[in-house]
Motif scaffolding. Structure first.
Motif, PDB file in Angstrom:
ATOM      1  N   GLY A  76       0.792  -1.227   0.000  1.00 25.71           N
ATOM      2  CA  GLY A  76       0.000   0.000   0.000  1.00 25.71           C
ATOM      3  C   GLY A  76       0.823   1.274   0.000  1.00 25.71           C
ATOM      4  N   LYS A  77       2.103   1.163  -0.224  1.00 25.84           N
ATOM      5  CA  LYS A  77       3.000   2.325  -0.252  1.00 25.84           C
ATOM      6  C   LYS A  77       3.101   2.842  -1.687  1.00 25.84           C
ATOM      7  CE  LYS A  77       5.699   0.549   3.615  1.00 25.84           C
ATOM      8  NZ  LYS A  77       7.031   0.091   4.051  1.00 25.84           N
ATOM      9  N   THR A  78       2.046   3.490  -2.125  1.00 27.70           N
ATOM     10  CA  THR A  78       1.932   3.935  -3.508  1.00 27.70           C
ATOM     11  C   THR A  78       3.018   4.934  -3.892  1.00 27.70           C
ATOM     12  OG1 THR A  78      -0.443   3.615  -3.315  1.00 27.70           O
ATOM     13  CG2 THR A  78       0.314   4.875  -5.212  1.00 27.70           C
ATOM     14  N   GLU A  79       3.281   5.894  -3.017  1.00 25.06           N
ATOM     15  CA  GLU A  79       4.272   6.921  -3.333  1.00 25.06           C
ATOM     16  C   GLU A  79       5.667   6.316  -3.487  1.00 25.06           C
ATOM     17  OE1 GLU A  79       6.082  11.005  -1.386  1.00 25.06           O
ATOM     18  OE2 GLU A  79       4.032  10.441  -0.907  1.00 25.06           O
ATOM     19  N   GLU A  80       6.027   5.428  -2.554  1.00 24.75           N
ATOM     20  CA  GLU A  80       7.332   4.778  -2.626  1.00 24.75           C
ATOM     21  C   GLU A  80       7.433   3.884  -3.867  1.00 24.75           C
ATOM     22  OE1 GLU A  80       5.411   4.927   0.026  1.00 24.75           O
ATOM     23  OE2 GLU A  80       6.572   5.642   1.724  1.00 24.75           O
ATOM     24  N   ALA A  81       6.351   3.194  -4.186  1.00 19.34           N
ATOM     25  CA  ALA A  81       6.327   2.351  -5.391  1.00 19.34           C
ATOM     26  C   ALA A  81       6.543   3.203  -6.634  1.00 19.34           C
ATOM     27  CB  ALA A  81       5.003   1.591  -5.485  1.00 19.34           C
ATOM     28  N   GLY A  82       5.893   4.348  -6.669  1.00 12.33           N
ATOM     29  CA  GLY A  82       6.056   5.254  -7.797  1.00 12.33           C
ATOM     30  C   GLY A  82       7.491   5.723  -7.957  1.00 12.33           C
ATOM     31  N   LYS A  83       8.154   5.972  -6.842  1.00 10.08           N
ATOM     32  CA  LYS A  83       9.559   6.392  -6.901  1.00 10.08           C
ATOM     33  C   LYS A  83      10.436   5.259  -7.436  1.00 10.08           C
ATOM     34  CE  LYS A  83       9.272   9.808  -3.214  1.00 10.08           C
ATOM     35  NZ  LYS A  83       9.669  10.158  -1.837  1.00 10.08           N
ATOM     36  N   ALA A  84      10.181   4.038  -6.975  1.00  2.25           N
ATOM     37  CA  ALA A  84      10.968   2.889  -7.445  1.00  2.25           C
ATOM     38  C   ALA A  84      10.741   2.666  -8.944  1.00  2.25           C
ATOM     39  CB  ALA A  84      10.612   1.642  -6.651  1.00  2.25           C
ATOM     40  N   PHE A  85       9.486   2.694  -9.370  1.00  2.00           N
ATOM     41  CA  PHE A  85       9.195   2.525 -10.795  1.00  2.00           C
ATOM     42  C   PHE A  85       9.810   3.668 -11.603  1.00  2.00           C
ATOM     43  CE2 PHE A  85       5.164   0.089  -9.466  1.00  2.00           C
ATOM     44  CZ  PHE A  85       5.823  -1.132  -9.528  1.00  2.00           C
ATOM     45  N   GLY A  86       9.809   4.871 -11.041  1.00  2.00           N
ATOM     46  CA  GLY A  86      10.430   6.014 -11.714  1.00  2.00           C
ATOM     47  C   GLY A  86      11.917   5.807 -11.933  1.00  2.00           C
ATOM     48  N   GLU A  87      12.574   5.194 -10.957  1.00  2.00           N
ATOM     49  CA  GLU A  87      14.006   4.887 -11.098  1.00  2.00           C
ATOM     50  C   GLU A  87      14.225   3.881 -12.233  1.00  2.00           C
ATOM     51  OE1 GLU A  87      16.674   6.196  -9.605  1.00  2.00           O
ATOM     52  OE2 GLU A  87      15.469   7.545  -8.370  1.00  2.00           O
ATOM     53  N   ALA A  88      13.372   2.874 -12.305  1.00  2.00           N
ATOM     54  CA  ALA A  88      13.482   1.883 -13.388  1.00  2.00           C
ATOM     55  C   ALA A  88      13.272   2.564 -14.741  1.00  2.00           C
ATOM     56  CB  ALA A  88      12.467   0.760 -13.186  1.00  2.00           C
ATOM     57  N   ILE A  89      12.300   3.452 -14.817  1.00  2.00           N
ATOM     58  CA  ILE A  89      12.028   4.184 -16.060  1.00  2.00           C
ATOM     59  C   ILE A  89      13.227   5.042 -16.439  1.00  2.00           C
ATOM     60  CG2 ILE A  89      10.623   6.032 -17.077  1.00  2.00           C
ATOM     61  CD1 ILE A  89       8.228   4.805 -15.481  1.00  2.00           C
ATOM     62  N   ASP A  90      13.836   5.699 -15.450  1.00  2.00           N
ATOM     63  CA  ASP A  90      15.007   6.530 -15.736  1.00  2.00           C
ATOM     64  C   ASP A  90      16.139   5.706 -16.347  1.00  2.00           C
ATOM     65  OD1 ASP A  90      13.687   8.757 -14.759  1.00  2.00           O
ATOM     66  OD2 ASP A  90      14.733   8.769 -12.831  1.00  2.00           O
ATOM     67  N   ILE A  91      16.389   4.531 -15.794  1.00  2.00           N
ATOM     68  CA  ILE A  91      17.446   3.664 -16.328  1.00  2.00           C
ATOM     69  C   ILE A  91      17.107   3.250 -17.762  1.00  2.00           C
ATOM     70  CG2 ILE A  91      18.599   1.420 -16.110  1.00  2.00           C
ATOM     71  CD1 ILE A  91      18.159   1.701 -13.038  1.00  2.00           C
ATOM     72  N   LEU A  92      15.857   2.868 -17.977  1.00  2.04           N
ATOM     73  CA  LEU A  92      15.433   2.462 -19.323  1.00  2.04           C
ATOM     74  C   LEU A  92      15.578   3.607 -20.318  1.00  2.04           C
ATOM     75  CD1 LEU A  92      12.366   0.313 -18.344  1.00  2.04           C
ATOM     76  CD2 LEU A  92      14.297  -0.485 -19.709  1.00  2.04           C
ATOM     77  N   LYS A  93      15.209   4.798 -19.914  1.00  2.65           N
ATOM     78  CA  LYS A  93      15.305   5.943 -20.826  1.00  2.65           C
ATOM     79  C   LYS A  93      16.755   6.316 -21.107  1.00  2.65           C
ATOM     80  CE  LYS A  93      10.728   7.729 -20.296  1.00  2.65           C
ATOM     81  NZ  LYS A  93       9.869   8.864 -20.088  1.00  2.65           N
ATOM     82  N   MET A  94      17.631   6.139 -20.123  1.00  2.00           N
ATOM     83  CA  MET A  94      19.055   6.384 -20.371  1.00  2.00           C
ATOM     84  C   MET A  94      19.592   5.384 -21.394  1.00  2.00           C
ATOM     85  SD  MET A  94      20.876   7.579 -16.839  1.00  2.00           S
ATOM     86  CE  MET A  94      19.997   6.589 -15.655  1.00  2.00           C
ATOM     87  N   ALA A  95      19.172   4.125 -21.282  1.00  2.00           N
ATOM     88  CA  ALA A  95      19.598   3.113 -22.255  1.00  2.00           C
ATOM     89  C   ALA A  95      19.053   3.437 -23.639  1.00  2.00           C
ATOM     90  CB  ALA A  95      19.140   1.729 -21.806  1.00  2.00           C
ATOM     91  N   GLN A  96      17.804   3.881 -23.677  1.00  2.00           N
ATOM     92  CA  GLN A  96      17.188   4.250 -24.952  1.00  2.00           C
ATOM     93  C   GLN A  96      17.915   5.450 -25.559  1.00  2.00           C
ATOM     94  OE1 GLN A  96      13.187   5.916 -24.766  1.00  2.00           O
ATOM     95  NE2 GLN A  96      12.612   4.672 -26.538  1.00  2.00           N
ATOM     96  N   ASP A  97      18.233   6.433 -24.744  1.00  2.00           N
ATOM     97  CA  ASP A  97      18.962   7.609 -25.231  1.00  2.00           C
ATOM     98  C   ASP A  97      20.340   7.234 -25.755  1.00  2.00           C
ATOM     99  OD1 ASP A  97      16.807   9.168 -24.513  1.00  2.00           O
ATOM    100  OD2 ASP A  97      17.741   9.973 -22.694  1.00  2.00           O
TER     101      ASP A  97
END
Length: 94
Positions: free
Chosen positions: A65-86
């Protein structure tokens, strides 16, 4: 010309990161992660390890139920993916 392409790609990437950090839900972020993972650009083993870690962490926090923390973790994964894409885009521009 190549320099302008790189600057444009960097600007678009920064904009995409800012959009990813906006008020999207963890479910939206998981969908974005799935889309990025199926895009077909190369991801290093280190990046894969980080992505997996943050996805696992986010899913666990979401179950708790820790939605905010989950969002931060998923955001970190997205950042890594976008860096690889870039990086893939930059390498193709050269």
């Amino acid at each position: 010309m190549k320099k302008y392409i790189k600057v444009f790609v960097l600007a678009v990437s920064v904009l995409m990161i800012l959009v990813a950090c906006s008020a999207s839900t963890p479910q939206d972020q998981m969908k974005e992660i799935d889309e990025l993972l199926t895009a077909g650009f190369p991801i290093s083993p280190e990046q894969t390890e980080g992505i997996d870690k943050f996805i696992t962490q986010g899913k666990s926090q979401l179950k708790e139920g820790k939605t905010e923390e989950a969002g931060k973790a998923f955001g970190e994964a997205i950042d890594i993916l976008k860096m690889a894409q870039d990086a893939d885009i930059f390498n193709k521009a050269d």
